[in-house]
Design a protein around this motif. Structure first.
Motif, PDB file in Angstrom:
ATOM      1  N   ASN A 121       0.727  -1.153  -0.160  1.00 40.53           N
ATOM      2  CA  ASN A 121       0.145  -0.060   0.050  1.00 40.53           C
ATOM      3  C   ASN A 121       0.735   1.109   0.096  1.00 40.53           C
ATOM      4  O   ASN A 121       0.432   2.418   0.450  1.00 40.53           O
ATOM      5  CB  ASN A 121      -0.955  -0.046   1.040  1.00 40.53           C
ATOM      6  CG  ASN A 121      -1.991  -1.099   1.093  1.00 40.53           C
ATOM      7  OD1 ASN A 121      -2.261  -1.646   0.190  1.00 40.53           O
ATOM      8  ND2 ASN A 121      -2.036  -1.700   2.324  1.00 40.53           N
ATOM      9  N   THR A 122       2.050   1.165  -0.398  1.00 38.86           N
ATOM     10  CA  THR A 122       2.948   2.385  -0.871  1.00 38.86           C
ATOM     11  C   THR A 122       3.412   2.312  -2.219  1.00 38.86           C
ATOM     12  O   THR A 122       3.528   1.536  -2.999  1.00 38.86           O
ATOM     13  CB  THR A 122       4.016   2.305   0.257  1.00 38.86           C
ATOM     14  OG1 THR A 122       5.063   1.318  -0.018  1.00 38.86           O
ATOM     15  CG2 THR A 122       3.633   2.140   1.785  1.00 38.86           C
ATOM     16  N   HIS A 123       3.843   3.557  -2.430  1.00 39.87           N
ATOM     17  CA  HIS A 123       4.566   3.749  -3.990  1.00 39.87           C
ATOM     18  C   HIS A 123       5.951   3.881  -3.603  1.00 39.87           C
ATOM     19  O   HIS A 123       6.419   5.015  -3.246  1.00 39.87           O
ATOM     20  CB  HIS A 123       3.808   5.067  -4.778  1.00 39.87           C
ATOM     21  CG  HIS A 123       2.462   4.704  -4.919  1.00 39.87           C
ATOM     22  ND1 HIS A 123       1.575   4.826  -4.254  1.00 39.87           N
ATOM     23  CD2 HIS A 123       1.819   4.434  -6.366  1.00 39.87           C
ATOM     24  CE1 HIS A 123       0.311   4.487  -4.767  1.00 39.87           C
ATOM     25  NE2 HIS A 123       0.428   4.293  -6.133  1.00 39.87           N
ATOM     26  N   ILE A 124       6.741   2.805  -3.786  1.00 39.31           N
ATOM     27  CA  ILE A 124       8.226   2.906  -3.275  1.00 39.31           C
ATOM     28  C   ILE A 124       9.013   2.866  -4.486  1.00 39.31           C
ATOM     29  O   ILE A 124       8.625   1.956  -5.410  1.00 39.31           O
ATOM     30  CB  ILE A 124       8.477   1.865  -2.199  1.00 39.31           C
ATOM     31  CG1 ILE A 124       9.856   2.175  -1.515  1.00 39.31           C
ATOM     32  CG2 ILE A 124       8.376   0.552  -2.828  1.00 39.31           C
ATOM     33  CD1 ILE A 124       9.985   1.470  -0.358  1.00 39.31           C
ATOM     34  N   ASN A 125      10.183   3.700  -4.511  1.00 39.77           N
ATOM     35  CA  ASN A 125      11.264   3.533  -5.600  1.00 39.77           C
ATOM     36  C   ASN A 125      12.506   3.715  -4.908  1.00 39.77           C
ATOM     37  O   ASN A 125      12.813   4.126  -3.786  1.00 39.77           O
ATOM     38  CB  ASN A 125      10.842   4.824  -6.669  1.00 39.77           C
ATOM     39  CG  ASN A 125       9.547   4.614  -7.209  1.00 39.77           C
ATOM     40  OD1 ASN A 125       8.627   5.342  -6.918  1.00 39.77           O
ATOM     41  ND2 ASN A 125       9.511   3.959  -8.252  1.00 39.77           N
ATOM     42  N   SER A 126      13.623   3.433  -5.652  1.00 41.27           N
ATOM     43  CA  SER A 126      14.818   3.485  -5.059  1.00 41.27           C
ATOM     44  C   SER A 126      15.747   3.595  -6.308  1.00 41.27           C
ATOM     45  O   SER A 126      15.682   3.292  -7.457  1.00 41.27           O
ATOM     46  CB  SER A 126      15.157   2.181  -4.308  1.00 41.27           C
ATOM     47  OG  SER A 126      15.380   0.966  -4.945  1.00 41.27           O
ATOM     48  N   GLN A 157       5.824   6.793  -0.918  1.00 35.95           N
ATOM     49  CA  GLN A 157       4.620   7.855  -0.689  1.00 35.95           C
ATOM     50  C   GLN A 157       3.350   7.148  -0.160  1.00 35.95           C
ATOM     51  O   GLN A 157       2.804   5.865  -0.743  1.00 35.95           O
ATOM     52  CB  GLN A 157       4.205   8.450  -2.302  1.00 35.95           C
ATOM     53  CG  GLN A 157       5.593   9.088  -2.919  1.00 35.95           C
ATOM     54  CD  GLN A 157       4.957   9.469  -4.323  1.00 35.95           C
ATOM     55  OE1 GLN A 157       4.074  10.470  -4.444  1.00 35.95           O
ATOM     56  NE2 GLN A 157       5.788   9.314  -5.238  1.00 35.95           N
ATOM     57  N   VAL A 158       2.534   7.549   0.697  1.00 35.58           N
ATOM     58  CA  VAL A 158       1.559   6.926   1.459  1.00 35.58           C
ATOM     59  C   VAL A 158       0.366   7.577   1.147  1.00 35.58           C
ATOM     60  O   VAL A 158       0.465   9.057   1.378  1.00 35.58           O
ATOM     61  CB  VAL A 158       1.685   6.747   3.034  1.00 35.58           C
ATOM     62  CG1 VAL A 158       0.472   5.872   3.485  1.00 35.58           C
ATOM     63  CG2 VAL A 158       3.295   6.007   3.129  1.00 35.58           C
ATOM     64  N   ALA A 159      -0.767   7.211   0.670  1.00 37.50           N
ATOM     65  CA  ALA A 159      -1.785   7.702   0.638  1.00 37.50           C
ATOM     66  C   ALA A 159      -2.602   8.391   1.711  1.00 37.50           C
ATOM     67  O   ALA A 159      -2.552   7.684   2.905  1.00 37.50           O
ATOM     68  CB  ALA A 159      -2.964   6.910  -0.381  1.00 37.50           C
ATOM     69  N   THR A 160      -3.024   9.624   1.778  1.00 38.99           N
ATOM     70  CA  THR A 160      -3.773  10.165   2.900  1.00 38.99           C
ATOM     71  C   THR A 160      -5.249  10.733   2.648  1.00 38.99           C
ATOM     72  O   THR A 160      -5.575  10.853   1.427  1.00 38.99           O
ATOM     73  CB  THR A 160      -3.072  11.057   3.600  1.00 38.99           C
ATOM     74  OG1 THR A 160      -2.870  12.182   2.822  1.00 38.99           O
ATOM     75  CG2 THR A 160      -1.668  10.582   3.895  1.00 38.99           C
ATOM     76  N   ASP A 161      -5.880  11.016   3.598  1.00 37.84           N
ATOM     77  CA  ASP A 161      -7.203  11.625   3.009  1.00 37.84           C
ATOM     78  C   ASP A 161      -7.125  13.349   3.674  1.00 37.84           C
ATOM     79  O   ASP A 161      -8.300  13.661   3.752  1.00 37.84           O
ATOM     80  CB  ASP A 161      -8.242  11.019   3.956  1.00 37.84           C
ATOM     81  CG  ASP A 161      -8.114  10.838   5.483  1.00 37.84           C
ATOM     82  OD1 ASP A 161      -7.027  11.278   6.040  1.00 37.84           O
ATOM     83  OD2 ASP A 161      -9.091  10.342   6.119  1.00 37.84           O
ATOM     84  N   LYS A 162      -6.091  13.681   3.890  1.00 40.01           N
ATOM     85  CA  LYS A 162      -5.827  15.043   4.462  1.00 40.01           C
ATOM     86  C   LYS A 162      -5.357  16.126   3.196  1.00 40.01           C
ATOM     87  O   LYS A 162      -5.262  17.199   3.515  1.00 40.01           O
ATOM     88  CB  LYS A 162      -4.986  15.220   5.420  1.00 40.01           C
ATOM     89  CG  LYS A 162      -5.610  14.568   6.940  1.00 40.01           C
ATOM     90  CD  LYS A 162      -4.671  14.765   7.930  1.00 40.01           C
ATOM     91  CE  LYS A 162      -5.459  13.887   9.344  1.00 40.01           C
ATOM     92  NZ  LYS A 162      -4.376  14.095  10.536  1.00 40.01           N
ATOM     93  N   GLY A 163      -4.862  15.551   2.074  1.00 39.19           N
ATOM     94  CA  GLY A 163      -4.293  16.386   0.997  1.00 39.19           C
ATOM     95  C   GLY A 163      -3.038  17.198   1.723  1.00 39.19           C
ATOM     96  O   GLY A 163      -2.407  16.757   2.238  1.00 39.19           O
ATOM     97  N   ASN A 164      -3.244  18.455   1.113  1.00 41.31           N
ATOM     98  CA  ASN A 164      -2.093  19.495   1.493  1.00 41.31           C
ATOM     99  C   ASN A 164      -2.149  19.858   2.770  1.00 41.31           C
ATOM    100  O   ASN A 164      -1.098  20.680   3.288  1.00 41.31           O
ATOM    101  CB  ASN A 164      -2.004  20.590   0.397  1.00 41.31           C
ATOM    102  CG  ASN A 164      -1.659  20.177  -1.123  1.00 41.31           C
ATOM    103  OD1 ASN A 164      -0.878  19.246  -1.244  1.00 41.31           O
ATOM    104  ND2 ASN A 164      -2.324  20.602  -2.008  1.00 41.31           N
ATOM    105  N   ASN A 165      -3.194  19.797   3.439  1.00 43.12           N
ATOM    106  CA  ASN A 165      -3.347  20.188   4.847  1.00 43.12           C
ATOM    107  C   ASN A 165      -2.261  19.611   5.958  1.00 43.12           C
ATOM    108  O   ASN A 165      -2.084  20.323   6.843  1.00 43.12           O
ATOM    109  CB  ASN A 165      -4.698  19.833   5.446  1.00 43.12           C
ATOM    110  CG  ASN A 165      -5.815  20.632   4.888  1.00 43.12           C
ATOM    111  OD1 ASN A 165      -5.576  21.742   4.239  1.00 43.12           O
ATOM    112  ND2 ASN A 165      -6.953  20.164   4.845  1.00 43.12           N
ATOM    113  N   ASN A 166      -1.574  18.457   5.266  1.00 51.86           N
ATOM    114  CA  ASN A 166      -0.481  17.768   6.306  1.00 51.86           C
ATOM    115  C   ASN A 166       0.830  18.814   6.108  1.00 51.86           C
ATOM    116  O   ASN A 166       1.640  18.613   7.064  1.00 51.86           O
ATOM    117  CB  ASN A 166      -0.150  16.677   5.626  1.00 51.86           C
ATOM    118  CG  ASN A 166      -1.058  15.621   6.304  1.00 51.86           C
ATOM    119  OD1 ASN A 166      -1.842  15.530   7.455  1.00 51.86           O
ATOM    120  ND2 ASN A 166      -1.368  14.402   5.558  1.00 51.86           N
ATOM    121  N   ASN A 167       0.832  19.770   5.238  1.00 53.62           N
ATOM    122  CA  ASN A 167       1.998  20.563   5.155  1.00 53.62           C
ATOM    123  C   ASN A 167       2.472  21.232   6.572  1.00 53.62           C
ATOM    124  O   ASN A 167       3.299  21.676   6.841  1.00 53.62           O
ATOM    125  CB  ASN A 167       1.816  21.689   3.918  1.00 53.62           C
ATOM    126  CG  ASN A 167       1.969  20.980   2.715  1.00 53.62           C
ATOM    127  OD1 ASN A 167       2.722  19.965   2.531  1.00 53.62           O
ATOM    128  ND2 ASN A 167       1.392  21.463   1.796  1.00 53.62           N
TER     129      ASN A 167
END
Length: 214
Positions: free
Chosen positions: A142-147, A183-193
């Motif tokens: 459930n994450t988008h991970i790259n390296s 990257q982990v999906a959230t339900d808060k959008g840019n409010n997490n800034n």
């Protein structure tokens, strides 16, 4: 003839009898409403605290997983360096190590097993990178991970914008870095800034990087 004076007892008025019944009921309802409001606010604060705690625990767990897998990869890299003569002044006779077989190998494949036939340096490097990426994907669903593995003297962390990832490797010097971004999906959008979390749309972005040192 003596006159007998009669004294009439005056009834004592109880203070509480002067408060209208309706007024007593009104005060009780207000008190209940205030109590419910305070209780509701307390529950909301508790829920917000629990959500922040859960998010912090999840982030710490993911950081631990990434650091473990990166360390495993680095140990494999240290056992499979590219050797070359060091011709710099005062270093004659010493062997110079690099990890050219691992740099920018974005389409690596292969696996390592006890029954494997002899592998070339490049095939071993590709197999190690492939297994490293598979381990990250399986341990962090459930994450988008790259390296990536690159040469970088800046130490700048990778960034994500939309579907694009900038690894911020300057390809200068001799420092080899392993960089991971997820990257982990959230339900808060840019409010997490406001809480210090880097966001890419509705995804929280986390990074990890380590330097290869002998």
């Amino acid at each position: 003839m003596n006159k007998i004076k009669k004294h009439c007892a005056v009834p004592f008025a109880h203070p509480s009898r002067h408060f209208p019944v309706a007024q007593q009921h009104g005060m009780t309802i207000i008190e209940v409403l205030v109590s419910m409001l305070i209780l509701g606010l307390g529950v909301l604060v508790l829920l917000a605290t629990q959500l922040r705690t859960a998010a912090g625990v999840r982030e710490a767990e993911q950081q631990t997983i990434v650091s473990q897998e990166v360390q495993n990869l680095i140990e494999g890299m240290l056992a499979n360096p590219t050797l070359s003569a060091d011709n710099t002044s005062g270093s004659t006779g010493w062997t110079k190590k690099s990890y050219a077989a691992y740099i920018n190998r974005n389409n690596s494949s292969g696996t390592i097993s006890a029954s494997s036939t002899s592998m070339s340096k490049q095939a071993l490097a590709d197999a190690q990178i492939n297994e490293f990426r598979q381990a990250l994907t399986s341990r962090m669903p459930n994450t988008h991970i790259n390296s990536t593995i690159c040469v970088d003297s800046s130490g700048a962390a990778p960034t994500a914008t939309g579907t694009n990832i900038a690894w911020n490797c300057d390809n200068n010097g001799s420092t080899t870095m392993v960089k991971v971004i997820w990257q982990v999906a959230t339900d808060k959008g840019n409010n997490n800034n406001a809480s210090g979390i880097t966001m890419n749309g509705d995804r929280a972005v986390y990074t990890y990087q380590a330097r290869i040192t002998d």
